[in-house]
Motif scaffolding. Structure first.
Motif, PDB file in Angstrom:
ATOM      1  N   GLU A   1       0.833  -1.215   0.000  1.00  0.00           N
ATOM      2  CA  GLU A   1       0.000   0.000   0.000  1.00  0.00           C
ATOM      3  C   GLU A   1       0.858   1.252   0.000  1.00  0.00           C
ATOM      4  O   GLU A   1       0.436   2.300  -0.526  1.00  0.00           O
ATOM      5  CB  GLU A   1      -0.921  -0.001   1.225  1.00  0.00           C
ATOM      6  CG  GLU A   1      -2.021  -1.057   1.192  1.00  0.00           C
ATOM      7  CD  GLU A   1      -2.842  -1.068   2.471  1.00  0.00           C
ATOM      8  OE1 GLU A   1      -4.080  -0.982   2.379  1.00  0.00           O
ATOM      9  OE2 GLU A   1      -2.240  -1.150   3.567  1.00  0.00           O
TER      10      GLU A   1
ATOM     11  N   THR B   1       0.239   4.223  -2.540  1.00  0.00           N
ATOM     12  CA  THR B   1      -0.127   5.536  -2.001  1.00  0.00           C
ATOM     13  C   THR B   1       0.825   6.614  -2.486  1.00  0.00           C
ATOM     14  O   THR B   1       0.394   7.731  -2.827  1.00  0.00           O
ATOM     15  CB  THR B   1      -0.140   5.496  -0.460  1.00  0.00           C
ATOM     16  OG1 THR B   1      -1.074   4.492  -0.032  1.00  0.00           O
ATOM     17  CG2 THR B   1      -0.545   6.837   0.121  1.00  0.00           C
TER      18      THR B   1
ATOM     19  N   ASP C   1      -0.210   7.420  -5.922  1.00  0.00           N
ATOM     20  CA  ASP C   1      -1.460   8.197  -5.913  1.00  0.00           C
ATOM     21  C   ASP C   1      -1.194   9.658  -5.557  1.00  0.00           C
ATOM     22  O   ASP C   1      -1.810  10.569  -6.125  1.00  0.00           O
ATOM     23  CB  ASP C   1      -2.451   7.598  -4.908  1.00  0.00           C
ATOM     24  CG  ASP C   1      -3.036   6.276  -5.383  1.00  0.00           C
ATOM     25  OD1 ASP C   1      -2.927   5.969  -6.594  1.00  0.00           O
ATOM     26  OD2 ASP C   1      -3.589   5.539  -4.544  1.00  0.00           O
TER      27      ASP C   1
ATOM     28  N   MET D   1      -8.713   8.536  -0.325  1.00  0.00           N
ATOM     29  CA  MET D   1      -7.566   7.657  -0.049  1.00  0.00           C
ATOM     30  C   MET D   1      -7.642   7.085   1.354  1.00  0.00           C
ATOM     31  O   MET D   1      -7.025   6.061   1.652  1.00  0.00           O
ATOM     32  CB  MET D   1      -6.254   8.420  -0.257  1.00  0.00           C
ATOM     33  CG  MET D   1      -5.980   8.756  -1.719  1.00  0.00           C
ATOM     34  SD  MET D   1      -4.555   9.859  -1.938  1.00  0.00           S
ATOM     35  CE  MET D   1      -3.235   8.797  -1.375  1.00  0.00           C
TER      36      MET D   1
ATOM     37  N   LEU E   1      -6.509   7.868   4.475  1.00  0.00           N
ATOM     38  CA  LEU E   1      -5.277   7.661   5.236  1.00  0.00           C
ATOM     39  C   LEU E   1      -5.527   7.853   6.725  1.00  0.00           C
ATOM     40  O   LEU E   1      -6.274   8.754   7.121  1.00  0.00           O
ATOM     41  CB  LEU E   1      -4.197   8.640   4.768  1.00  0.00           C
ATOM     42  CG  LEU E   1      -3.725   8.497   3.308  1.00  0.00           C
ATOM     43  CD1 LEU E   1      -2.760   9.618   2.954  1.00  0.00           C
ATOM     44  CD2 LEU E   1      -3.095   7.151   3.082  1.00  0.00           C
TER      45      LEU E   1
END
Length: 349
Positions: free
Chosen positions: A297, A301, A304, A344, A346
């Protein structure tokens, strides 16, 4: 080369670029002054386009026909260069549908072939662009000398005409004043350190490019190996500096990253400079493990977040929203960034 997720949090992308000219045509600089320039330029474009489109799906961009906004967007994406735009009357670009391949026609040289790949994989990039290079040479013979190799407009590209570059995210080395040390290390190896978008560009978002300087003499595989080994050294330095930074930064560093994330997800307006700085903080936080993410991930990320940065470039925003005043752009950047970051999802670990 198989690399770890920690490695991929440093090495964002790889690019191979080949510079070529055709032996029976004036080089682009002379072609611009030739009374038959347009006719010859269009013949070169037609021949290359026919060859490439028989191999894959490409979009053809004639620099005489595209608008300034589209040209700026292509330049920001790294698919064309400033030099290509300076040669608009004779220039074009062929871009593959997945944007991994860009072939600029009548830039400084007749052909600048580029292949882009995410992460660190110069071998794959070279293999793909070599196939395209061979195909083009079957349509129009390249200018080649037995001693000097491929003939180019600038002497720095003579020989292989090969530029191998890797884009690196170096926040720890940058913030801990190690960039001069890295530049000297690379110079000693015959390589160079440039900004995020190559020669003449700044280190935007704490991105830098490592690439070879020498194209005459060493063979292609030697150049690739030299760049790969140098990149491995720089990545190792960055990872070690990140570890030291985290150990020494403690709560203060975590707080700084949390504040940047909080601003990006809650502010009502943000200018481009602050936006870039805050996103760089969040990316550093992801790389340091401050967010609850698995190893795979982390890589996704980081990619992204890089995509978010491109989405918020002026040329991209203009495509999305049209012409914006400075205040409108700052407000849109804030709203769109918060929306993307919330998707996303987070969370701090």
């Amino acid at each position: 080369m198989k690399v770890s997720h920690r490695f991929e949090s440093v090495a964002a992308s790889s690019r191979i670029r080949l510079a070529r000219n055709f032996k029976d045509y004036p080089f682009p600089g002379m072609l611009l002054r030739d009374p038959h320039a347009e006719e010859q330029a269009q013949e070169i474009i037609r021949l290359i386009a026919a060859e490439l489109m028989s191999m894959d799906e490409f979009d053809l961009y004639d620099m005489r026909e595209i608008g300034d906004d589209q040209a700026e967007f292509l330049k920001d994406a790294g698919l064309i260069s400033r030099d290509l735009l300076r040669h608009r009357p004779i220039a074009a670009a062929l871009v593959s549908h997945d944007e991994s391949v860009s072939v600029m026609i009548n830039e400084e040289d007749h052909v600048r072939e580029q292949y882009f790949v995410k992460g660190f994989d110069l071998g794959r990039a070279y293999e793909r662009i070599s196939g395209i290079d061979d195909a083009i040479s079957e349509s129009i013979p390249f200018a080649f000398d037995k001693k000097l190799g491929y003939l180019t407009a600038c002497p720095t590209n003579l020989g292989t005409g090969l530029r191998a570059s890797v884009k690196l995210f170096l926040p720890a080395c940058s913030r801990r004043w190690k960039m001069d040390l890295i530049a000297k290390y690379l110079t000693h190896k015959g390589l160079t350190l440039r900004g995020a978008f190559g020669e003449g560009s700044a280190a935007e978002g704490e991105f830098y490019q490592v690439s070879n300087e020498v194209t005459l003499g060493p063979a292609e595989d030697v150049i690739l190996e030299e760049v790969e080994q140098a990149v491995l050294g720089v990545v190792d330095m960055e990872i070690r500096e990140r570890e030291r930074m985290k150990a020494e930064g403690g709560l203060a560093l975590c707080d700084k990253i949390a504040r940047s994330y909080g601003i990006l997800t809650n502010c009502l307006r943000i200018d481009g400079q602050e936006f870039t700085k805050r996103v760089s903080d969040v990316k550093l936080g992801v790389a340091l493990g401050y967010f609850a993410l698995g190893e795979e991930e982390i890589t996704e990320t980081m990619a992204d977040l890089d995509g978010l940065v491109f989405t918020m470039r002026p040329s991209s925003m203009k495509r999305q929203k049209g012409e914006l005043t400075e205040e409108e752009a700052d407000a849109y950047r804030a709203i769109k960034t918060a929306e993307i970051l919330r998707r996303m999802d987070l969370h701090f670990a």
